[in-house]
Enzyme design. Sequence first.
Site, PDB file in Angstrom:
ATOM      1  N   LYS A  64     -72.618 -19.588-101.575  1.00  0.00           N
ATOM      2  CA  LYS A  64     -71.273 -19.288-101.048  1.00  0.00           C
ATOM      3  C   LYS A  64     -70.363 -20.524-101.035  1.00  0.00           C
ATOM      4  CE  LYS A  64     -72.559 -15.251 -98.325  1.00  0.00           C
ATOM      5  NZ  LYS A  64     -72.492 -14.580 -97.024  1.00  0.00           N
TER       6      LYS A  64
ATOM      7  N   ASN B  16     -67.599 -15.179-100.519  1.00  0.00           N
ATOM      8  CA  ASN B  16     -68.610 -14.177-100.881  1.00  0.00           C
ATOM      9  C   ASN B  16     -68.083 -13.183-101.909  1.00  0.00           C
ATOM     10  OD1 ASN B  16     -66.972 -12.438 -99.420  1.00  0.00           O
ATOM     11  ND2 ASN B  16     -68.688 -11.399 -98.442  1.00  0.00           N
TER      12      ASN B  16
ATOM     13  N   ASP C 209     -66.951 -11.329 -95.091  1.00  0.00           N
ATOM     14  CA  ASP C 209     -68.017 -11.174 -94.088  1.00  0.00           C
ATOM     15  C   ASP C 209     -67.459 -10.894 -92.691  1.00  0.00           C
ATOM     16  OD1 ASP C 209     -70.180 -11.523 -95.803  1.00  0.00           O
ATOM     17  OD2 ASP C 209     -70.144 -13.705 -95.588  1.00  0.00           O
TER      18      ASP C 209
ATOM     19  N   THR D  84     -78.142 -27.238 -82.083  1.00  0.00           N
ATOM     20  CA  THR D  84     -77.595 -28.589 -82.235  1.00  0.00           C
ATOM     21  C   THR D  84     -76.175 -28.525 -81.676  1.00  0.00           C
ATOM     22  OG1 THR D  84     -78.851 -28.712 -84.280  1.00  0.00           O
ATOM     23  CG2 THR D  84     -77.253 -30.479 -83.885  1.00  0.00           C
TER      24      THR D  84
ATOM     25  N   MET E 261     -76.733 -10.087 -86.792  1.00  0.00           N
ATOM     26  CA  MET E 261     -76.201  -9.972 -88.146  1.00  0.00           C
ATOM     27  C   MET E 261     -77.299  -9.708 -89.171  1.00  0.00           C
ATOM     28  SD  MET E 261     -72.999 -12.642 -87.830  1.00  0.00           S
ATOM     29  CE  MET E 261     -72.942 -13.077 -89.525  1.00  0.00           C
TER      30      MET E 261
ATOM     31  N   TYR F 118     -80.435  -7.392 -90.592  1.00  0.00           N
ATOM     32  CA  TYR F 118     -80.693  -5.961 -90.510  1.00  0.00           C
ATOM     33  C   TYR F 118     -82.103  -5.655 -91.007  1.00  0.00           C
ATOM     34  CZ  TYR F 118     -79.790  -6.117 -95.510  1.00  0.00           C
ATOM     35  OH  TYR F 118     -79.850  -6.437 -96.841  1.00  0.00           O
TER      36      TYR F 118
HETATM   37  P1  ATR Z   1     -76.537 -19.629 -92.305  1.00  0.00           P
HETATM   38  O1  ATR Z   1     -75.784 -19.755 -93.592  1.00  0.00           O
HETATM   39  O2  ATR Z   1     -77.473 -18.458 -92.241  1.00  0.00           O
HETATM   40  O3  ATR Z   1     -75.648 -19.732 -91.112  1.00  0.00           O
HETATM   41  P2  ATR Z   1     -77.294 -22.356 -91.845  1.00  0.00           P
HETATM   42  O4  ATR Z   1     -75.956 -22.820 -92.261  1.00  0.00           O
HETATM   43  O5  ATR Z   1     -78.526 -23.106 -92.284  1.00  0.00           O
HETATM   44  O6  ATR Z   1     -77.564 -20.868 -92.313  1.00  0.00           O
HETATM   45  O7  ATR Z   1     -77.288 -22.245 -90.233  1.00  0.00           O
HETATM   46  C1  ATR Z   1     -78.378 -21.744 -89.522  1.00  0.00           C
HETATM   47  C2  ATR Z   1     -77.954 -21.597 -88.064  1.00  0.00           C
HETATM   48  O8  ATR Z   1     -78.996 -20.954 -87.338  1.00  0.00           O
HETATM   49  C3  ATR Z   1     -77.689 -22.920 -87.364  1.00  0.00           C
HETATM   50  O9  ATR Z   1     -76.679 -22.725 -86.409  1.00  0.00           O
HETATM   51  C4  ATR Z   1     -79.048 -23.188 -86.698  1.00  0.00           C
HETATM   52  O10 ATR Z   1     -78.977 -24.056 -85.583  1.00  0.00           O
HETATM   53  P3  ATR Z   1     -79.003 -25.673 -85.826  1.00  0.00           P
HETATM   54  O11 ATR Z   1     -77.628 -26.037 -86.264  1.00  0.00           O
HETATM   55  O12 ATR Z   1     -79.340 -26.232 -84.490  1.00  0.00           O
HETATM   56  O13 ATR Z   1     -80.036 -25.911 -86.876  1.00  0.00           O
HETATM   57  C5  ATR Z   1     -79.378 -21.810 -86.255  1.00  0.00           C
HETATM   58  N1  ATR Z   1     -80.826 -21.578 -86.000  1.00  0.00           N
HETATM   59  C6  ATR Z   1     -81.814 -21.451 -86.898  1.00  0.00           C
HETATM   60  N2  ATR Z   1     -82.982 -21.188 -86.278  1.00  0.00           N
HETATM   61  C7  ATR Z   1     -82.726 -21.137 -84.951  1.00  0.00           C
HETATM   62  C8  ATR Z   1     -83.508 -20.879 -83.783  1.00  0.00           C
HETATM   63  N3  ATR Z   1     -84.814 -20.624 -83.861  1.00  0.00           N
HETATM   64  N4  ATR Z   1     -82.884 -20.906 -82.580  1.00  0.00           N
HETATM   65  C9  ATR Z   1     -81.564 -21.158 -82.484  1.00  0.00           C
HETATM   66  N5  ATR Z   1     -80.771 -21.393 -83.551  1.00  0.00           N
HETATM   67  C10 ATR Z   1     -81.329 -21.384 -84.766  1.00  0.00           C
END
Ligand code: ATR
Length: 293
Positions: free
Chosen positions: A66, A87, A102, A152, A238, A240
Site C-alpha cells: 500500500k 489501496n 479503507d 508503542t 477490522m 474477519y
Molecule cells: P498494519 O498495516 O496492519 O497496521 P503495522 O503497520 O505493522 O500493520 O502496525 C501493526 C499495529 O498493530 C501497530 O500499531 C502495533 O503496535 P506497535 O506499534 O506497538 O508495534 C499493533 N500490534 C501488533 N500486535 C499487537 C499486540 N499484540 N498488542 C497490541 N498492539 C499490537
Amino acid sequence: MTDRYAVIGNPISHSKSPLIHAQFARQTGQDLIYEAISAPLDGFRDTVLALRDEGYRGMNVTVPFKFDAFQLATQLTVRAQAAQAVNTLKFGGTEIIGDNTDGAGLVADIERNLGFILQGKRVLLMGAGGAAYGVVLPLLTAGAIITVANRTEDKAYQLAALFSAHGPIQGSSYIALAGSQFDCVINATSSSLAGALPPLPRGESASSFSSSPDASFVIEKNAKCGGIFASHALAYDMMYGKETPFLVFAKEQGAARLADGLGMLVEQAAESFFLWRDIHPDTAAVIANLRLI
Ligand code: ATR
C-alpha cells in the site's frame, strides 16, 4: 472489450476481492474481469506498470504494497494523502490516480450496515500502524471523537498530532485508558492475526466485588465496573473470519454489539468499484453471500 482489473499483493491467493468484484459486476451488468495477481516483493512497480501497459484499467492493492502504491500514484485523493497509503489505483492516460477506500469502507459498514452513527461518539482506535492511518480521517469526518491507543505509545501521540487539525483526537497508552469509557472500540492492530489481545484495562466483574469484605453496595450480576465499554458499546475488529481474542474480550466485558471486518472488506471494495465504474453495487447481498462461504 471486457475491462480488466486486479488485486495485487503478496501473498494473494487468500483474497476474497475477486469473488466480491465478480458479484458486483454481475449485479450491475458491468463487463469486466477481476483477478488476483501476486507481485514479487521487490517488483511492485514493474508489475503494475506492465499490467497497465497491457490494458488493465485499475488495481486494488493490498499487503505489503500500500505504501509502494502511494509512491507510484501521480495523483492522490485527500483520503489517500491522509492515510499515506493507497489501496486503489485507477489508470487514465499517463496518470495513475491513487485512492484509499479503507476508511470509507469502515464508516459505511459501521453506519449503514450496523446502524451505529458515529457523530459525537467516543471512539477508541487501537493501533497506530498502516491500518489505523487508513481509517482516521473518515472517522473524524463522520464526527467521531477519537482516542488512539498504541502499544508503542509514541506512535499514538504522533498519529494524533498529525490528524489534530481535522477533528478531536488524542493519543494514549493502554494503561491510561483505565477509567475511560467508549461508545465504540475499533481494533486496527495486527494482534488478531497472531491470536493476541491488545493490553486493554479490564473491568471487574460483580462477583469479584461482592467477595470484597467491605463491599457495601450491590451490583447487578455480571455487570462490569471500570471497563472501557459503555453500556451500548460497539466492538469492531477490522479482521474477519473468526471470533478474535478482542471480540471474545469485548463480549465478556459487556460490549452490546460485536462486529468483524467482513462488512468493511465489502464496503471498501464497493468504494473502489464506484471509483472505476461510477456505479454503487448492493453490498448487503454480497456480505450475506460471503457469510455463507
Ligand atoms: P498494519 O498495516 O496492519 O497496521 P503495522 O503497520 O505493522 O500493520 O502496525 C501493526 C499495529 O498493530 C501497530 O500499531 C502495533 O503496535 P506497535 O506499534 O506497538 O508495534 C499493533 N500490534 C501488533 N500486535 C499487537 C499486540 N499484540 N498488542 C497490541 N498492539 C499490537
